[in-house]
Structure formats: C-alpha cells, structure tokens
Design an enzyme around this catalytic site. Structure first.
Site, mmCIF file in Angstrom:
data_model
loop_
_atom_site.group_PDB
_atom_site.id
_atom_site.type_symbol
_atom_site.label_atom_id
_atom_site.label_comp_id
_atom_site.label_asym_id
_atom_site.label_seq_id
_atom_site.Cartn_x
_atom_site.Cartn_y
_atom_site.Cartn_z
ATOM 1 N N GLY A 82 -0.111 12.533 87.520
ATOM 2 C CA GLY A 82 -0.572 11.864 86.309
ATOM 3 C C GLY A 82 -1.250 10.559 86.664
ATOM 4 O O GLY A 82 -1.512 10.278 87.828
ATOM 5 N N ASP A 195 3.740 9.287 72.231
ATOM 6 C CA ASP A 195 2.797 10.193 72.891
ATOM 7 C C ASP A 195 3.304 11.638 72.847
ATOM 8 O O ASP A 195 3.323 12.334 73.857
ATOM 9 C CB ASP A 195 2.567 9.753 74.346
ATOM 10 C CG ASP A 195 1.306 10.370 74.953
ATOM 11 O OD1 ASP A 195 0.431 10.812 74.183
ATOM 12 O OD2 ASP A 195 1.199 10.407 76.184
#
Length: 351
Positions: A82, A195
């Site tokens: 990520g 998120d």
C-alpha cells in the site's frame, strides 16, 4: 527445491516461492517498490512507466526477506502493499500464531509527528475487540520502522470477490449486517473508520466478515502530507460529502454513507456515481433495499441513518422476507440484435 524465475519488471532472477501468489511474476524488491509510489491503485503486475522506480537502497531498506524477525514475528511472505508500506504474513514465535504484519516505510519513523499519530491510532485500534473487526495484537518501532501486528485473515478482501463476480444478492445481505454491527460497536467506542471500502473488508474461508485498517486513513494522510490539519481522508467514490467539504467536521455518519456505497456495489456491481439506477431496476433485488441505499447515501448526514445499527436492522428485516429464488444472481441482460433496450430511469446522489 525452489524454482528460480525472472521478474517481469526488472528482469532479475528470484525464488518463486518467496512472494505471495497475488504478485506472481514480480520479484520481492519490485513489490516493495510499489509501496513507495503515490498511486497505489495500480497493480504491481502492470508495466511501470512512471514514476521511475526508487533506488536499490530505497527498495532493500523496505523489503524484509523471509526469516527476518521483528519483535518476535518471523516473516513468511509478502501479502500485499500500500501507500505506506508492505503487509507480510508472519509467525509470532512465542505463541506459534500466524499473524499479519504491516511494516511502514522506514522514512516515516523519522517523522516525530507521524510517530506520535501512529502510536495514538494503533492504541485505538488495539482497544477494539469485536468478531467482525481485525484484531491488533502489538505495535511499535523496530530498526527504524513502525509496525503493527494484526490478526491474520485467511481468505480474500471484498474487492477480490467482486472482481470474480461470486456474490449473489443473498450473500450481500448476509455481509452487510455484520459490517454494520462492527461499525456500531466501533462508533460506540468513539472510533470512526473514515475509509470503508471493499479493499478494507475481509472474508475468511468460513464466510466470516472482518473490517480492517481502522484509523489508517489518518496515518496515510499524515504520511503523504506531513500534517493532519484540514486534510481529506478517505477514498473517492466511497467518501461522504462532508469528508470533502469539511474534513475537520467528520463523524461516524460518514462511515454510514460509505456503507451505502458498498451496499449498492454489492447489489449491482457498480458505483452510485452521478445519475444511477436503483438496485431493484437492475435485477432481482427487493425494492425495499432501494430506500435503504438512498437513505444511507443522503447528502445531508442528518437525513441518513444516525446509527449503523439502524441500517443493519433495516437490511436484516428485508433479507428475512426475501424468498431464496429472488436472491439468485441475475443473468446477464443481452439485447436482441437491432433493438437496443431503452435505459430505465436514473437517480442522482449529490456529492
């Protein structure tokens, strides 16, 4: 005997068994390199054109080889990458337990403000204990790298399942109440995710659903910008309007909006962008779910469900009275040659 293969990115040879099968064909250093790029939506299997890859020093300081120990956790393989670092599968030696180890880029540990925020968010995540939330076992800084030791979920994330088109409406309606239950608990504990999206929703091999990465939206923005003041936190298309318009004034109802997006995507395979069709207009979906989606996606947060538990209860009531036959996935709609079907009415969500 391990098979030696050649990396599709850099051309160097490496042992095929070192990297998780999700990154087949890409060597460990190239997998690690993607964690340093700003664009984390791109797959590491795609050809890299820009930005240029980091130096060898930058890549090797981030990548940890199998067998490396971090605070009693032995690295087994790479699971994913990520914007802040790499997630590894590891073994916690003292307990002989398989875990997921998220290791941040070593450049972040030198940022005092980031470290302070990291410790605060990690403690908040570790305090959450719910069957539908990925547990945090430990965190800290080791050899100049921030790390989090988390529960290992043997399965796939919801994005991977959606790409394979394996979910039926019935399966979707079993997933959503579990997610809402987890959010209801987290919100009662004063924690907002910020998120919620398919990538942060995991399903194990027994069908259990777990939300991961609570609090990491804040850390991602701190890592990218060096400060948290007034920054937008979240992922486009899943973010509530207030996350863009007033990022410092976001509460738990932003997660409810994101859940509305996820529910719509589970039912239709699409995102509710601009003018969109209601779920019932696209297949065998109960018309009552249209109202659940529209209420969760209200622009004004006062008009949404005020608690995730309310949304959970509505979805559960609908699913209890849907015959199994109506839950089956709809077949692809193919228009007859020369007679394209007229599009059904559309609805708009103002963002």
């Amino acid at each position: 005997m391990q098979t030696v293969v050649r990396c599709r990115q850099c051309g160097k040879s490496y042992s095929a068994g070192v990297v998780n099968r999700d990154f087949e064909g890409v060597c460990p250093n190239c997998v690690a390199a993607f964690a340093l790029f700003d664009d984390v939506s791109r797959s590491p299997l795609e050809t890299v054109k820009s930005p240029p890859p980091p130096s060898d020093d930058a890549r090797t300081t981030l990548f940890l080889t199998p067998g490396t120990l971090i605070q009693g956790v032995e690295i087994i393989e790479v699971l994913g990458q990520g914007g802040m670092g790499i997630v590894y599968k590891g073994r916690q030696q003292g307990l002989d337990r398989i875990v997921a180890l998220k290791v941040m880029s070593d450049r972040l540990a030198g940022d005092a403000e980031f470290v302070k925020r990291f410790e605060k968010e990690a403690k908040a995540m570790a305090a959450l204990s719910h069957p539908n939330i990925v547990g945090v076992f430990n965190f800290g800084i080791d050899a100049g790298r921030c790390f989090i030791v988390m529960e290992f979920v043997d399965g796939a994330n919801l994005r991977q399942l959606l790409r394979e088109r394996k979910l039926t409406p019935g399966e979707a309606l079993k997933i959503v109440p579990q997610l809402c239950d987890a959010l209801e608990y987290a919100h009662e504990e004063g924690v907002v995710h910020r998120d919620i999206k398919p990538e942060n929703i995991l399903l194990d091999r027994r069908g259990r659903v777990k939300i991961t990465d609570f609090g990491l939206a804040k850390l991602a923005n701190a890592a990218a910008h060096g400060t948290l003041t007034g920054l937008v936190m979240g992922t486009p298309h899943y973010m509530a309007p207030e996350q863009v318009e007033a990022p410092k004034d976001v509460d738990h109802r932003a997660d409810i909006y994101s859940m509305g997006v996820v529910l719509y995507e589970l039912l239709t395979g699409e995102l509710p962008i601009g003018r969109f069709q209601l779920p019932s207009e696209q297949g065998t979906v109960d018309v009552r779910l249209d109202q659940v989606v529209l209420r969760a996606l209200e622009k004004r947060r006062d008009a949404r469900y005020q608690r995730a538990g309310e949304m959970r209860d509505e979805v559960s009531r609908v699913s209890e009275f849907i015959p199994v036959a109506r839950m089956a996935s709809r077949p692809p709609q193919v228009a007859a040659a020369g007679s394209p079907a007229a599009p059904p009415p559309a609805h708009r969500v103002e963002a």
